[in-house]
Enzyme design. Structure first.
Site, PDB file in Angstrom:
ATOM      1  N   ASP B  29       0.866  -1.179   0.000  1.00  0.00           N
ATOM      2  CA  ASP B  29       0.000   0.000   0.000  1.00  0.00           C
ATOM      3  C   ASP B  29       0.900   1.226   0.000  1.00  0.00           C
ATOM      4  O   ASP B  29       1.678   1.436   0.919  1.00  0.00           O
ATOM      5  CB  ASP B  29      -0.857  -0.038   1.277  1.00  0.00           C
ATOM      6  CG  ASP B  29      -1.926   1.039   1.257  1.00  0.00           C
ATOM      7  OD1 ASP B  29      -1.997   1.792   0.267  1.00  0.00           O
ATOM      8  OD2 ASP B  29      -2.680   1.129   2.248  1.00  0.00           O
ATOM      9  N   ASP B 125      -2.922   2.566  -6.109  1.00  0.00           N
ATOM     10  CA  ASP B 125      -1.790   2.577  -5.160  1.00  0.00           C
ATOM     11  C   ASP B 125      -1.736   1.357  -4.246  1.00  0.00           C
ATOM     12  O   ASP B 125      -1.140   1.395  -3.197  1.00  0.00           O
ATOM     13  CB  ASP B 125      -1.830   3.866  -4.330  1.00  0.00           C
ATOM     14  CG  ASP B 125      -3.110   4.002  -3.525  1.00  0.00           C
ATOM     15  OD1 ASP B 125      -4.045   3.216  -3.774  1.00  0.00           O
ATOM     16  OD2 ASP B 125      -3.176   4.886  -2.662  1.00  0.00           O
ATOM     17  N   GLU B 126      -2.401   0.279  -4.648  1.00  0.00           N
ATOM     18  CA  GLU B 126      -2.375  -0.928  -3.810  1.00  0.00           C
ATOM     19  C   GLU B 126      -2.331  -2.152  -4.696  1.00  0.00           C
ATOM     20  O   GLU B 126      -2.925  -2.152  -5.773  1.00  0.00           O
ATOM     21  CB  GLU B 126      -3.684  -1.065  -3.020  1.00  0.00           C
ATOM     22  CG  GLU B 126      -3.813  -0.226  -1.809  1.00  0.00           C
ATOM     23  CD  GLU B 126      -5.191  -0.422  -1.205  1.00  0.00           C
ATOM     24  OE1 GLU B 126      -5.536  -1.574  -0.852  1.00  0.00           O
ATOM     25  OE2 GLU B 126      -5.936   0.563  -1.142  1.00  0.00           O
TER      26      GLU B 126
END
Lengths: 365, 424
Positions: B29, B125-126
Site C-alpha cells: 500500500d 496505489d495498492e
C-alpha cells in the site's frame, strides 16, 4: 363438434399456426387455437394480435367451434394412434381427445370470445399477387438488415412500396440499407406500407418456395397474405419511414467486381480477429487486389483477393457482420462493389439480381 | 511467516477436507501516494507539506491526499481546501495529475512482476502479490516484502507499507497496521493480538452501511465479530454475513487474480422505495432515475454495455430479475431506460406492488476506437451528442444542475431516495 382425423395432418396444421399462439398475454382466451368447422372445412387459427396464422383442412366432420389451449399442439403431436377423435361438448367446451391408447380431456373455451381472421374483401385498400418464391427471396434479401431494437420502431419493419409492375422492399437499421424488388400482378394499384420484420420471418417459414401466387391485401392496419390453404395476417407499423432514395449515392469513385465466395471466406476469416463492438475489417481496394485486414488483441490477419477495379483506389473500414449478412445470401458468382470514398457508403450488389442493392456505412477511424 | 511450499492437511472433526496449500501473500500500500508522486517528481518538494487538492472548477475542491508532513498539521483527506489552508498555511497546494500517478503505478507494478506473475492491482496505489512460489528464487515473503519496500523507496522515492499474510485479507489488514514504511505480518498465531482489537470500521469489506448495523448488534471490534455465531450473521446479512465472519476469523480463499481489475462485470443501481408503488408511470420514473445514474457511471467507466438487467422486488419480498441482450452495445441512458421499461412490461405482472427496483447493465466491453456512421442522421447520433454535452455540463457543475423534466415533480411522494448502493 366431432372430428375424426389423421393424427399427422392435424399435427402438421397445428404446428403451422403454433407460432402465432401468444405465450403470455393479459387476454388469456388468446392463449390457444381456434378450431371452427362447417362440416367440410376445418379451420385452425391462432393470433397474438400482432400476427395471425390460419390454415384449413378438407375433412368431413360435425360442425362446431372451440378454442383449445396452446398445449393442444404438443398433445396432438405426441398422440400414439394414427387417427385422432376430437369430441367437443357444446355446453362446457370440454374436449375429449382419443387416439390409440391415450385419452385426453382438455378444457376448451367458448369460441365466441375469439377474434376471427379478417376476410379478403372489397374493403381492402391494396390488392395484388406475387409469386411465393419471389416474395421469399425479397424478404430474405432485406430481413437481416432491420433494427433489432424496439427503440426506433420504424426500423424494425420492412417498407413495402407497390408500383404498377413491381413491389419494392427496403429495410435499414440506420447503419446499412437493403433495397430490392420483384415483379407483381397488379391492377394498377399503388401504395406503401411498413410491416414488422418479426412477423415477416414467419412468412418465410410458412409459405413454400414455389411458383404459386400469394394473394396480398392491405385491410386498414393489417397485411393479409393467402396461398392455397395458408392464411397470414400481420399488424402494420404506423411509423413514418424516411425517404430511402435520398441516401443512395448516385456518383462513385470506383467500381470493383469480386468473386462472391472469395470475398465471403476472406471476411469470415478476418471476422475471427475483428471481435469487438464494431467488428472492424479494413479493406483496401486497389487495381487488381483487395486487401482485407483485421486486428485485435489476439493478433492480425491480412489477406489479398483478386478484384477488377475501375476507378480510384479506396480504403474503407466496415463492420464485418454487416458485410457477411449480405454476402451469405448472394446467389450470383460475383459481387459488385460501388465505392464512394473512405468515409462514405459502400454499395454491394449481387450480379444475379440487378435490382438488389445493399448499402453499408463505414466506420470512421 | 511459515515458509512457502508446505502442504497442510486440514482436519475438522473427523472429516479430512483435503490438501490445502499454505499461501504467502504480500499486500503493498503506497503511503500518501498522490503526494509522494509529486514529491518524487520534484525533489524540491520533498520533506515539505504538500496537498493534492481537487480541481477547484469542480465544486470547490477537497483535499485528495496530504503528504505526511502536511498531516502533522491536522490535514486529512476529504476536507475542503479552505479548511486545509487554515490548518496548514504554508502548504503547497497541487492540482491532481492522474497521468503522473498512473505512470508511477505502472512502474511499481512492473517491479512487482519481477517477483511473481500473480500480481493483482487493487487500485492505483495498492496491490497483492502471491509469492508462494517465489520462495526458492527470492526468499521468504518477509524478505521479498522488505526488498520491494527498499527498491520502491530508493529507485522511485515512493514510501509504502507492506503487509504479509496467508491470504489476501490478512495481508491487506497487515499493511494498514503500520504507516508509513511498515512491514507487518499477520498469521493465525498473532491474529488475536493484531487483528481482533481493531475497530470494526477498519475491517476490509465493512462499509459505512454495514458498520452501524454491526454496532447495533453490539459488535465493535473485529474480535467480537469473529466470536459471533456464524448463523446469526448469515441470518442478518445472508451470504455476506458468512463471508465477513470468515474474514474476521482470518479465512479468505480468494486468489490473487492478475486480471481482477479488468473484469468489471456489471454496473448497476437499485433503490428501495419509500412506499410500495404500482403505477406504471411512477415505476417508469424510478427506472429513468436509476438508468440515468447507471448510464452516467457506464459512460465514465469507458465500457459499453450489451445487456440490461432489471430487478424487481414486490411487496411480498419476492424478487426476480430479467436480462435483455441488446443488438448493439450502448452507453445511452435512453436505451438503458427504454430497455428496462420494456423488460418490466414484458416480464413482470402489471400493477403488482413494487418495493424495490434495480437497473444494471452487463456484458461490458471496452469502448472501441472508430465510430460506425449512420444513415438518415437519425436520433441516435443527436442523442450521442446531447448525452456528451449533458455529461460535460454535469462534470463541471455537478450532477444536480441538469435533470430530466419528468423527474422534477416535487409533489409525488415517490421522489427518488438515495440508492441502496452500487451493485457491481
Amino acid at each position: 363438434m366431432l372430428i375424426n382425423i389423421q393424427q399427422k395432418d392435424l399435427a402438421e396444421s397445428l404446428q403451422l399456426v403454433s407460432r402465432a399462439i401468444p405465450s403470455k398475454t393479459p387476454l388469456s382466451e388468446l392463449e390457444g387455437v381456434l378450431l371452427t368447422g362447417d362440416g367440410e372445412k376445418l379451420s385452425l387459427f391462432a393470433t397474438n394480435l400482432e400476427m395471425g396464422l390460419k390454415t384449413e383442412l378438407d375433412i368431413e366432420h360435425k360442425a362446431g367451434s372451440v378454442v383449445l389451449p396452446g398445449k393442444i399442439v404438443e398433445i396432438i403431436r405426441r398422440l400414439p394412434g394414427e387417427t385422432v377423435v376430437l369430441k367437443v361438448n357444446t355446453e362446457n367446451f370440454l374436449t375429449e381427445i382419443t387416439s390409440g391408447t391415450a385419452e385426453f380431456q382438455v378444457f376448451g373455451l367458448n369460441a365466441a370470445d375469439y377474434p376471427s381472421f379478417p376476410a379478403f374483401s372489397s374493403e381492402c385498400s391494396i390488392r395484388f399477387s406475387v409469386k411465393s418464391e419471389d416474395l421469399r427471396r425479397v424478404l430474405k434479401q432485406t430481413i437481416f438488415s432491420v433494427s433489432q431494437e424496439d427503440l426506433s420502431p420504424a426500423f424494425t419493419g420492412i417498407l413495402f412500396t407497390l408500383s404498377e409492375k413491381d413491389l419494392q422492399l427496403a429495410s435499414s437499421d440506420t447503419f446499412r440499407l437493403a433495397v430490392t424488388s420483384c415483379p407483381v400482378k397488379n391492377r394498377g394499384e399503388k401504395g406503401s406500407f411498413l410491416v414488422p420484420a418479426r412477423t415477416l420471418q414467419e412468412v418465410i417459414r410458412v409459405f413454400p418456395a414455389s411458383e404459386e401466387e400469394i394473394q396480398v391485401a392491405v385491410l386498414q392496419n393489417q397485411l393479409l397474405l393467402n396461398c392455397n390453404n395458408i392464411y397470414f395476417s400481420s399488424r402494420l407499423l404506423t411509423e413514418k419511414y424516411p425517404d430511402v432514395k435520398r441516401v443512395i449515392p448516385q456518383k462513385f469513385v470506383g467500381r470493383a467486381v469480386v468473386e462472391t465466395a472469395a470475398m465471403l471466406q476472406a471476411i469470415e476469416r478476418a471476422a475471427i480477429l475483428s471481435a469487438g463492438e464494431n467488428n472492424i475489417v479494413s479493406f483496401t481496394i486497389a487495381d487488381n487486389i483487395m486487401h482485407v485486414r483485421a486486428s485485435s488483441k489476439y493478433g492480425i490477419i491480412q489477406e489479398k483477393i483478386p478484384v477488377a477495379l475501375e476507378g480510384e483506389e479506396v480504403k474503407v473500414s466496415l463492420n464485418s457482420r454487416f458485410v457477411l449478412d449480405m454476402l451469405r445470401i448472394v446467389e450470383g458468382n460475383n459481387c459488385v462493389l460501388e465505392l464512394t470514398g473512405s468515409d462514405s457508403p459502400v454499395i454491394i450488389r449481387d450480379n444475379l439480381h440487378q435490382d438488389y442493392l445493399y448499402l453499408v456505412l463505414p466506420i470512421k477511424l | 511467516m511459515a515458509s512457502a511450499g508446505f502442504f497442510v492437511i486440514l482436519i475438522t472433526g473427523e472429516h479430512i477436507f483435503g490438501v490445502v496449500k499454505l499461501r504467502s501473500i504480500i499486500h503493498v500500500d503506497m503511503n500518501a501516494f498522490f503526494a509522494s508522486c509529486h514529491q518524487a517528481e520534484n525533489p524540491a518538494w520533498r520533506g515539505k507539506p504538500l496537498l493534492v487538492a481537487g480541481d477547484p472548477e469542480k465544486r470547490h475542491g477537497i483535499i485528495l491526499t496530504a503528504s505526511y508532513e502536511a498531516r502533522r498539521f491536522g490535514v486529512k483527506t476529504g476536507i475542503p481546501v479552505w479548511q486545509a489552508k487554515k490548518l496548514c498555511p504554508g502548504g503547497l497546494f497541487v492540482p491532481p495529475d492522474h497521468k503522473l500517478y498512473l505512470s508511477y503505478s505502472e512502474k511499481i507494478l512492473a517491479m512487482f512482476r519481477n517477483y511473481t506473475p500473480l500480481v493483482e492491482p487493487f487500485s492505483i496505489d495498492e496491490a497483492w502479490l502471491d509469492v508462494t512460489g517465489s520462495y526458492r528464487l527470492f526468499g521468504t515473503a518477509k524478505e521479498i516484502g522488505r526488498k520491494l519496500q527498499q527498491r520502491i523507496l530508493h529507485e522511485l522515492k515512493i514510501p509504502c507499507s507492506v503487509g504479509i499474510g496467508p491470504n489476501k485479507f490478512l495481508a491487506k489488514m497487515a499493511s494498514g497496521i503500520q504507516k508509513p514504511l511498515g512491514i507487518t505480518v499477520i498469521n493465525k498465531s498473532n491474529l488475536q493480538k493484531l487483528l481482533w482489537p481493531l475497530p470494526i470500521e477498519e475491517m476490509v469489506g465493512i462499509g459505512p452501511k454495514t458498520a452501524p448495523i454491526l454496532k447495533e448488534m453490539g459488535i465493535n471490534t473485529i474480535g467480537q465479530l469473529a466470536a459471533m455465531p456464524e448463523k446469526l450473521l448469515s441470518g442478518r446479512f445472508g451470504v455476506m454475513g458468512t463471508f465477513l465472519w470468515q474474514l474476521a476469523n482470518g479465512q479468505d480463499n480468494s486468489p490473487a487474480d492478475p486480471g481482477a481489475l479488468q473484469t468489471v462485470k456489471s454496473i448497476g443501481h437499485s433503490v428501495t422505495l419509500p412506499r410500495d408503488i404500482s403505477d406504471p408511470g411512477e415505476i417508469s420514473r424510478v427506472l429513468l432515475a436509476l438508468s440515468e445514474r447507471v448510464g452516467r457511471r457506464l459512460r465514465r467507466s469507458g465500457y459499453t454495455a450489451r445487456s440490461v438487467i432489471l430487478t424487481v422486488k414486490d411487496h411480498n419480498f419476492v424478487s426476480g430479475s430479467r436480462t435483455k441482450t441488446l443488438s448493439e452495445p450502448t452507453v445511452l441512458t435512453e436505451t438503458i431506460y427504454q430497455t428496462a421499461v420494456s423488460l418490466y412490461r414484458q416480464k413482470f405482472t402489471p400493477w403488482r406492488k413494487v418495493r424495490l427496483l434495480g437497473v444494471a447493465v452487463g456484458k461490458l466491453q471496452l469502448k472501441e476506437a472508430g465510430r460506425q456512421l449512420s444513415l438518415f442522421k437519425n436520433n441516435k447520433e443527436k442523442l450521442d451528442r446531447l448525452t456528451a454535452a449533458a455529461d460535460e455540463i454535469r462534470d463541471r457543475f455537478g450532477d444536480k444542475v441538469l435533470r430530466r423534466a419528468t423527474l422534477c415533480r416535487s409533489d409525488s411522494n415517490g421522489t427518488m431516495p438515495e440508492t441502496d448502493g452500487d451493485l457491481i
